[in-house]
Design an enzyme around this catalytic site. Structure first.
Site, PDB file in Angstrom:
ATOM      1  N   HIS A  58       0.837  -1.087   0.001  1.00 10.64           N
ATOM      2  CA  HIS A  58       0.033  -0.196  -0.092  1.00 10.64           C
ATOM      3  C   HIS A  58       0.933   1.306  -0.096  1.00 10.64           C
ATOM      4  O   HIS A  58       0.626   2.355   0.514  1.00 10.64           O
ATOM      5  CB  HIS A  58      -1.012   0.176   1.198  1.00 10.64           C
ATOM      6  CG  HIS A  58      -1.832  -1.371   1.379  1.00 10.64           C
ATOM      7  ND1 HIS A  58      -2.919  -1.529   1.023  1.00 10.64           N
ATOM      8  CD2 HIS A  58      -1.284  -2.459   2.119  1.00 10.64           C
ATOM      9  CE1 HIS A  58      -3.254  -2.688   1.366  1.00 10.64           C
ATOM     10  NE2 HIS A  58      -2.283  -3.288   1.959  1.00 10.64           N
ATOM     11  N   SER A  66      14.913  21.027 -15.665  1.00 14.88           N
ATOM     12  CA  SER A  66      13.625  21.739 -16.021  1.00 14.88           C
ATOM     13  C   SER A  66      13.900  22.977 -16.588  1.00 14.88           C
ATOM     14  O   SER A  66      15.192  23.655 -16.375  1.00 14.88           O
ATOM     15  CB  SER A  66      12.976  21.933 -14.724  1.00 14.88           C
ATOM     16  OG  SER A  66      12.448  23.234 -14.653  1.00 14.88           O
ATOM     17  N   LYS A 123      16.033  21.340 -10.479  1.00 10.91           N
ATOM     18  CA  LYS A 123      15.372  20.042 -10.736  1.00 10.91           C
ATOM     19  C   LYS A 123      16.223  19.187 -11.474  1.00 10.91           C
ATOM     20  O   LYS A 123      17.045  19.585 -12.455  1.00 10.91           O
ATOM     21  CB  LYS A 123      14.376  20.469 -11.609  1.00 10.91           C
ATOM     22  CG  LYS A 123      13.155  20.941 -11.004  1.00 10.91           C
ATOM     23  CD  LYS A 123      12.467  19.927  -9.766  1.00 10.91           C
ATOM     24  CE  LYS A 123      11.656  18.945 -10.382  1.00 10.91           C
ATOM     25  NZ  LYS A 123      10.393  19.406 -11.056  1.00 10.91           N
ATOM     26  N   GLU A 165      10.229   7.975 -16.724  1.00 13.86           N
ATOM     27  CA  GLU A 165       8.955   8.523 -17.034  1.00 13.86           C
ATOM     28  C   GLU A 165       8.393   7.922 -18.302  1.00 13.86           C
ATOM     29  O   GLU A 165       7.279   7.753 -18.585  1.00 13.86           O
ATOM     30  CB  GLU A 165       9.097  10.005 -16.699  1.00 13.86           C
ATOM     31  CG  GLU A 165       9.141  10.238 -15.229  1.00 13.86           C
ATOM     32  CD  GLU A 165       9.014  11.828 -15.308  1.00 13.86           C
ATOM     33  OE1 GLU A 165       7.996  12.498 -14.880  1.00 13.86           O
ATOM     34  OE2 GLU A 165      10.379  12.435 -15.478  1.00 13.86           O
ATOM     35  N   GLN A 211      -3.358  -5.316 -43.361  1.00 12.27           N
ATOM     36  CA  GLN A 211      -2.265  -4.571 -43.789  1.00 12.27           C
ATOM     37  C   GLN A 211      -2.073  -3.394 -42.446  1.00 12.27           C
ATOM     38  O   GLN A 211      -0.724  -3.199 -42.432  1.00 12.27           O
ATOM     39  CB  GLN A 211      -2.355  -3.489 -44.952  1.00 12.27           C
ATOM     40  CG  GLN A 211      -1.354  -2.613 -45.201  1.00 12.27           C
ATOM     41  CD  GLN A 211      -1.251  -2.015 -46.876  1.00 12.27           C
ATOM     42  OE1 GLN A 211      -1.311  -2.898 -47.589  1.00 12.27           O
ATOM     43  NE2 GLN A 211      -1.566  -0.757 -46.742  1.00 12.27           N
TER      44      GLN A 211
HETATM   45  N1  ARG Z   1       0.591  -4.722 -48.122  1.00 13.49           N
HETATM   46  C1  ARG Z   1      -0.236  -5.829 -48.139  1.00 13.49           C
HETATM   47  C2  ARG Z   1      -0.266  -6.099 -46.711  1.00 13.49           C
HETATM   48  O1  ARG Z   1       0.548  -5.577 -45.949  1.00 13.49           O
HETATM   49  C3  ARG Z   1       0.335  -7.139 -48.617  1.00 13.49           C
HETATM   50  C4  ARG Z   1      -0.648  -8.057 -49.185  1.00 13.49           C
HETATM   51  C5  ARG Z   1      -1.572  -7.514 -50.083  1.00 13.49           C
HETATM   52  N2  ARG Z   1      -2.448  -8.638 -50.615  1.00 13.49           N
HETATM   53  C6  ARG Z   1      -3.532  -8.456 -51.398  1.00 13.49           C
HETATM   54  N3  ARG Z   1      -4.124  -9.428 -51.853  1.00 13.49           N
HETATM   55  N4  ARG Z   1      -3.713  -7.231 -51.444  1.00 13.49           N
HETATM   56  O2  ARG Z   1      -1.296  -6.787 -46.072  1.00 13.49           O
END
Ligand code: ARG
Length: 466
Positions: free
Chosen positions: A159, A286, A292, A299, A331
């Site tokens: 605590h 600071s 400081k 942090e 992606q």
């Molecule tokens: N740049 C795409 C990704 O990072 C690669 C795969 C793309 N595939 C597709 N069928 N468009 O996921």
């Protein structure tokens, strides 16, 4: 100048995407860092296509030379990435094919869907190994700091109130334990990263007789007993990002551990504690208050935990509504995954460096650990040894503490008569429990902060980490 269209649009599309669409969809700005792994995957794929008779020897050789030349140019910073080619996969393939006609055969039985899954797994495998080394360095820094200050005692807190005395090293070794569990989790996850998805194609494998085992072996996708590890379902293979989620989850917990360590250091450097001093290189001043010295590194280590946890939540959210199999949403996995790896690696490294440059204030620790109230439980244990039930002993010592407070004396300065006035069970030897060295020698259970036990744990970790 002739415009370059992505190869993926060549046949079916009448027009190229607009600039806004290209910018929205590109991933080259962040996935180019996968280039080494993409090239490695292509080298092995070419080797396999040659083995099964799709590529003639000369074609294979031309592809290998072409890819290696491209790799050297990227390495030297001379390769021109083209955003209009969307991603790292198409940039490399297009450039190879421009230089080497046989490059047009490289994509045989391979889709960007299994290619990107492969690249990510290859990249993450390396990253885990590097991160594990970073964690071991941090563990060593903790053990070293403990060894250098092996005699130092501090109050242990619950605590955030002073509880019982512990060796400073015992406190540090708590983090070594946490980090060890993190390492175990990363290794465990590694076995699921280390599975080869190549050969899954876009979704349904291929009608060509690919040799998946050959590819897996060459790329090191083997388990501890040398067995090749292949994904067993082509649909799962191209849509699975569990391995990335697991990594981000484990990394989030690591970040939480680093954050707690950071918080302890921040407390300890405050004037109120004054237990440690972090070297100037790891603190900042600071802009307003000349006196400081702020523990900014610690942090930031604590603060960066937010994004690492956020990355995990982002990935889970990304996956939750996806229909099978590959969807372009995936992606979005990369920046979260990269950011998590970069953040926890940098934080782990910085924390280790900071600890190697931290000094312990022995006098301040001794003054704090010398608070006799920390040994009130030892006084209760003394009564227990005299046959008193612990609940009663707890009550009696509570009354002793109240008496000490009333009379303004520290617990260890009460007289025999004072103790007797509370309970006749106290003998003349009762005040002996306040001898701190003796008290620490008695804490010899496994895992306890006793003198011998902590020395044993330090030696165990020293041996284990070397
Ligand atoms: N740049 C795409 C990704 O990072 C690669 C795969 C793309 N595939 C597709 N069928 N468009 O996921």
């Amino acid at each position: 100048m002739k415009k370059i269209s992505p190869v993926s649009r060549s046949g079916r599309f009448a027009r190229d995407p607009g600039a806004d669409v290209a910018q929205f969809t590109e991933s080259i700005s962040f996935d180019r860092r996968l280039w080494r792994h993409d090239i490695l995957g292509s080298l092995v794929h070419a080797e396999m296509l040659h083995k099964i008779g799709v590529l003639a020897r000369a074609e294979r050789n031309a592809i290998v030379h072409g890819l290696k030349a491209i790799a050297r140019e990227i390495e030297a910073g001379k390769f021109r990435w083209k955003p209009e080619l969307e991603d790292v996969h198409m940039n490399l393939e297009a450039e190879l094919t421009r230089r080497v006609p046989a490059g047009a055969k490289l994509h045989t039985a391979r889709s960007r869907n299994d290619q990107v899954a492969l690249d990510l797994r290859l990249w993450l495998r390396d990253e885990i190994v590097l991160l594990l080394a970073d964690i071991v360095h941090l563990q060593r820094a903790l053990v070293s700091l403990g060894e250098k200050n092996a005699d130092v005692l501090i109050p242990g807190y619950t605590h955030l109130q002073r509880a019982q005395p512990v060796y400073f090293a015992h406190h540090l070794l708590a983090y070594v334990e946490m980090l060890e569990r993190d390492c175990e989790r990363f290794w465990d996850g590694y076995s699921r990263v280390n599975v080869c998805p190549l050969g899954s194609g876009a979704i349904a494998g291929s009608t060509l007789p690919l040799d998946r085992v050959f590819v897996a072996r060459l790329l090191g996708f083997v388990n501890a007993s040398g067995q090749p590890q292949l994904t067993q379902n082509s649909m799962d293979a191209v849509s699975d990002r569990d391995f990335a989620v697991e990594f981000c989850a484990t990394a989030a917990l690591l970040a939480v551990h680093l954050s707690r360590l950071a918080e302890d250091l921040i407390l300890w450097t405050s004037a109120e504690f004054n237990f440690v001093k972090i070297a100037d290189a790891y603190t900042t001043g600071s802009s307003l208050m000349p006196q400081k010295k702020n523990p900014d590194i610690a942090e930031l280590a604590r603060g960066k935990t937010g994004r690492v946890i956020g990355n995990l939540v982002a990935l889970l959210t990304l996956l939750k509504g996806l229909p099978m199999t590959y969807n372009r949403d995936l992606q979005e996995d990369k920046e979260r995954l990269f950011d998590t790896a970069d953040t926890v690696r940098a934080t782990t490294q910085l924390m280790a460096a900071m600890l190697r440059n931290t000094k312990v204030n022995h006098a301040a620790c001794a003054a704090a650990a010398g608070d006799p109230a920390l040994l009130a439980t030892d006084l209760a244990d003394y009564l227990v040894k005299k046959g008193m039930p612990f609940r009663q002993a707890h009550h009696v010592v509570g009354a002793v503490v109240a008496l000490a407070e009333e009379t303004g004396k520290p617990l260890n300065r009460l007289s025999f008569a004072d103790l007797q006035s509370v309970d006749k069970a106290f003998g003349r030897d009762a005040l002996g429990v306040f001898n701190l060295q003796r008290a620490m020698a008695k804490r010899n259970l496994t895992g306890a902060p006793g003198t011998k036990e902590v020395a044993k744990q330090l030696a165990r970790w020293r041996a284990q980490l070397s």
